[in-house]
Design a protein around this motif. Structure first.
Motif, PDB file in Angstrom:
ATOM      1  N   GLN B 328     -67.473  96.796 -14.334  1.00  0.00           N
ATOM      2  CA  GLN B 328     -67.088  96.127 -15.583  1.00  0.00           C
ATOM      3  C   GLN B 328     -67.253  94.620 -15.431  1.00  0.00           C
ATOM      4  O   GLN B 328     -66.977  94.064 -14.370  1.00  0.00           O
ATOM      5  N   PHE B 329     -67.662  94.006 -16.518  1.00  0.00           N
ATOM      6  CA  PHE B 329     -67.849  92.552 -16.533  1.00  0.00           C
ATOM      7  C   PHE B 329     -67.236  92.003 -17.810  1.00  0.00           C
ATOM      8  O   PHE B 329     -67.364  92.600 -18.871  1.00  0.00           O
ATOM      9  N   ALA B 330     -66.588  90.846 -17.715  1.00  0.00           N
ATOM     10  CA  ALA B 330     -66.072  90.169 -18.913  1.00  0.00           C
ATOM     11  C   ALA B 330     -66.248  88.673 -18.750  1.00  0.00           C
ATOM     12  O   ALA B 330     -66.127  88.143 -17.642  1.00  0.00           O
ATOM     13  N   GLY B 331     -66.536  88.005 -19.873  1.00  0.00           N
ATOM     14  CA  GLY B 331     -66.648  86.549 -19.866  1.00  0.00           C
ATOM     15  C   GLY B 331     -68.094  86.095 -19.924  1.00  0.00           C
ATOM     16  O   GLY B 331     -68.979  86.823 -20.389  1.00  0.00           O
ATOM     17  N   GLN B 358     -65.638  74.633 -12.057  1.00  0.00           N
ATOM     18  CA  GLN B 358     -64.657  73.567 -11.803  1.00  0.00           C
ATOM     19  C   GLN B 358     -63.250  74.164 -11.666  1.00  0.00           C
ATOM     20  O   GLN B 358     -62.292  73.677 -12.260  1.00  0.00           O
ATOM     21  N   GLY B 359     -63.190  75.243 -10.926  1.00  0.00           N
ATOM     22  CA  GLY B 359     -61.894  75.844 -10.629  1.00  0.00           C
ATOM     23  C   GLY B 359     -61.367  76.794 -11.684  1.00  0.00           C
ATOM     24  O   GLY B 359     -60.442  77.563 -11.426  1.00  0.00           O
ATOM     25  N   GLN B 360     -61.945  76.770 -12.855  1.00  0.00           N
ATOM     26  CA  GLN B 360     -61.474  77.600 -13.977  1.00  0.00           C
ATOM     27  C   GLN B 360     -62.212  78.940 -13.988  1.00  0.00           C
ATOM     28  O   GLN B 360     -63.438  78.968 -13.870  1.00  0.00           O
ATOM     29  N   VAL B 361     -61.474  80.043 -14.118  1.00  0.00           N
ATOM     30  CA  VAL B 361     -62.120  81.361 -14.188  1.00  0.00           C
ATOM     31  C   VAL B 361     -62.856  81.491 -15.515  1.00  0.00           C
ATOM     32  O   VAL B 361     -62.260  81.316 -16.581  1.00  0.00           O
ATOM     33  N   VAL B 362     -64.160  81.768 -15.471  1.00  0.00           N
ATOM     34  CA  VAL B 362     -64.943  81.914 -16.706  1.00  0.00           C
ATOM     35  C   VAL B 362     -65.447  83.337 -16.904  1.00  0.00           C
ATOM     36  O   VAL B 362     -65.887  83.700 -17.996  1.00  0.00           O
ATOM     37  N   HIS B 376     -57.603  90.331 -15.714  1.00  0.00           N
ATOM     38  CA  HIS B 376     -58.522  89.194 -15.846  1.00  0.00           C
ATOM     39  C   HIS B 376     -59.163  89.155 -17.238  1.00  0.00           C
ATOM     40  O   HIS B 376     -59.333  88.099 -17.826  1.00  0.00           O
ATOM     41  N   ARG B 377     -59.499  90.341 -17.748  1.00  0.00           N
ATOM     42  CA  ARG B 377     -60.114  90.394 -19.076  1.00  0.00           C
ATOM     43  C   ARG B 377     -59.153  89.839 -20.127  1.00  0.00           C
ATOM     44  O   ARG B 377     -59.545  89.109 -21.032  1.00  0.00           O
ATOM     45  N   ARG B 378     -57.884  90.188 -19.978  1.00  0.00           N
ATOM     46  CA  ARG B 378     -56.891  89.688 -20.941  1.00  0.00           C
ATOM     47  C   ARG B 378     -56.677  88.183 -20.801  1.00  0.00           C
ATOM     48  O   ARG B 378     -56.514  87.475 -21.791  1.00  0.00           O
TER      49      ARG B 378
END
Lengths: 106, 392
Positions: B328-331, B358-362, B376-378
């Motif tokens: 599964q992939f999101a973002g 830059q440290g932020q989960v994308v 993580h998806r949420r």
């Protein structure tokens, strides 16, 4: 009666999957209510405990059919059949499920 | 708006029809569908349906008791979009409408050059899947050209049937575009673990065989023997019929972030469309099931409101089933500068990783690890919602 977990271990918006036969998903909604339904989507092999919980509905992670946690009813295809609902009991701060004896897919 | 024509009868078209009714459209709704089949689900065509564990009836996307009150025009194709939203059809008739939803999808890119008449397959439609299924016998040699998701899923299914599978990939690294080079390599490592040979950086120059394919010929002069070949080298959007319509076509119907085409009363959604992607700074086609379904509601709102409704979508999502693992992939991983393994270990097994900028989960990718992936998806959805509110 199936033991789920301690009441404090299931936070609002979260779910637990029981490895029962068939598996059962137990949810605590954002409002704090507890519900239990069959875990496997009636459409394809996906775990509803891994679905998207919004209000009293959970959306299948794959195909986005939504199931009503209160009734087990499905809102729109591709899933067509409802899931079974199960009774949730909280006793001495422990969550339990009383599994339905209804036939799957009825 | 009294009459809307949806051009395309697959997931994006059907989802648009549903969304129109849900959003209160009570007028006449016409769906133009090229394929003779009623809308069916395509993801199982490379998996359960191909394996024979799912039947045709289970592919239906419509509910038996669903009342959408649609007029179906099946087995005809749109040939032109004329002035005042007149859709010209292949049977010589026209459909005039106040609103048009373009959802004509995409078709497989084909290998250049001649091909033997038998044994060379593409996979997009139910008929394609039936034909491919007939080739998958234990011990048969299947050569798959392209290590993308279609190729990987078919490799996995075929292996499960006992087929000998070789996957040929032109790029030096598999799945680099979809997942980034590091994670792409880890996921593609599943092939070798399951007894499928993956050869990257391999250039296919032709297909040998008089009537039936016998081998795939490579640029280095060697060839790979084959009893059957599956070509999975991407898709091209079905937009040729829109030439001269005034719509902006550039690798898909160019749209704003909400499916608007810039032509009044015309929106586009699904594989044929390239919506503006604010992160990328350019339009981008997104060829995933979930996008076709979720964006339909956005496009339809744009159509009904005349472009005033601005709803924020969820982060992109797709899944794939390979060798018994759910991936599964999101973002959106574009521009990520770091990959962090959150669970398991990077490699051909189950793991969960996040992409960061830059440290932020994308973005997040998981092989297995479903419950953790959902969190993580949420989180990504929360971030998208708050970013959307800031922009509004």
């Amino acid at each position: 009666m199936l033991f789920v977990c301690g009441a404090a271990e299931l936070a609002p918006g979260e779910a637990r999957r029981l490895d029962s036969e068939p598996p059962i998903a137990v949810f605590r909604t954002d409002d704090g209510e507890l519900f239990a339904i069959d875990d496997t989507c009636t459409h394809q092999d996906a775990s509803l405990a891994e679905g998207w919980l919004e209000g009293c509905e959970v959306e299948c992670p794959l195909h986005a059919s939504k199931f009503d946690l209160r009734t087990g009813a499905v809102d729109a295809p591709p899933a067509r059949l409802p899931v079974r609902t199960h009774e949730v009991v909280v006793d001495a701060d422990q969550i339990y499920v009383i599994a339905s004896t209804a036939a799957v897919g009825s | 708006v009294n009459r809307i024509v949806i051009v395309g009868g697959s997931l994006a078209g059907l989802s648009s029809a549903r969304a129109l009714r849900k959003q209160g459209f009570g007028g006449e709704l016409v769906v133009v569908a090229t394929e003779a089949h009623r809308p069916y689900d395509r993801p199982p065509l490379s998996k359960e349906f191909l394996a024979g564990t799912m039947g045709e009836a289970e592919l239906a996307l419509e509910g038996a008791e669903e009342q959408l009150d649609l007029t179906w025009r099946v087995g005809v194709s749109a040939t032109h979009l004329g002035p005042e939203r007149t859709v010209e059809l292949s049977d010589g008739t026209n459909e005039r409408a106040d609103g048009v939803v373009i959802a004509t999808g995409a078709r497989p890119r084909t290998l250049p050059g001649p091909a033997p008449a038998r044994g060379v397959h593409y996979l997009r439609t139910l008929d394609d899947a039936r034909a491919l299924r007939a080739e998958l016998r234990p011990g048969a040699r299947l050569v798959i050209i392209g290590a993308g998701f279609i190729g990987a899923e078919v490799a996995s299914t075929a292996r499960g049937i006992g087929v000998q599978v070789t996957v040929l990939e032109a790029a030096p690294q598999p799945l680099a575009g979809a997942l980034g080079p590091k994670i792409g390599a880890a996921v593609a490592g599943l092939h070798a673990v399951h007894g499928v040979e993956l050869r990257c950086g391999v250039s296919v120059v032709g297909l040998a065989g008089a009537n039936r394919v016998t081998a795939v010929e490579l640029a280095d002069g060697t060839s790979v023997p084959a009893d059957a070949v599956l070509v999975g080298i991407g898709v091209q959007p079905n937009v040729e019929w829109l030439a001269g319509s005034g719509l902006h076509l550039d690798g898909g119907v160019i749209c704003d972030e909400y499916g608007g085409t810039g032509v009044a009363g015309v929106v586009a959604v699904g594989d044929c469309s390239a919506w503006a992607d604010p992160m990328l700074g350019r339009p981008q086609r997104v060829e995933h099931w979930t996008a076709a379904r979720e964006r339909s509601a956005v496009a339809v709102a744009t159509l009904l409101s005349g472009g005033q409704d601005r709803r924020v979508g969820r982060p992109a999502y797709f899944w794939s089933d390979q060798y018994g693992h759910r991936i599964q992939f999101a973002g959106a991983h574009h521009g990520h500068d770091e990959v962090v393994v959150e669970a398991g270990a990077l490699g051909p097994q189950e793991f969960l990783a996040t992409y960061r900028r830059q440290g932020q989960v994308v973005a997040a990718l998981a092989v297995g690890h479903g419950p953790a992936f959902l969190k993580h998806r949420r989180e990504l959805a929360k971030m998208a919602t708050s970013a959307g509110q800031e922009m509004a």
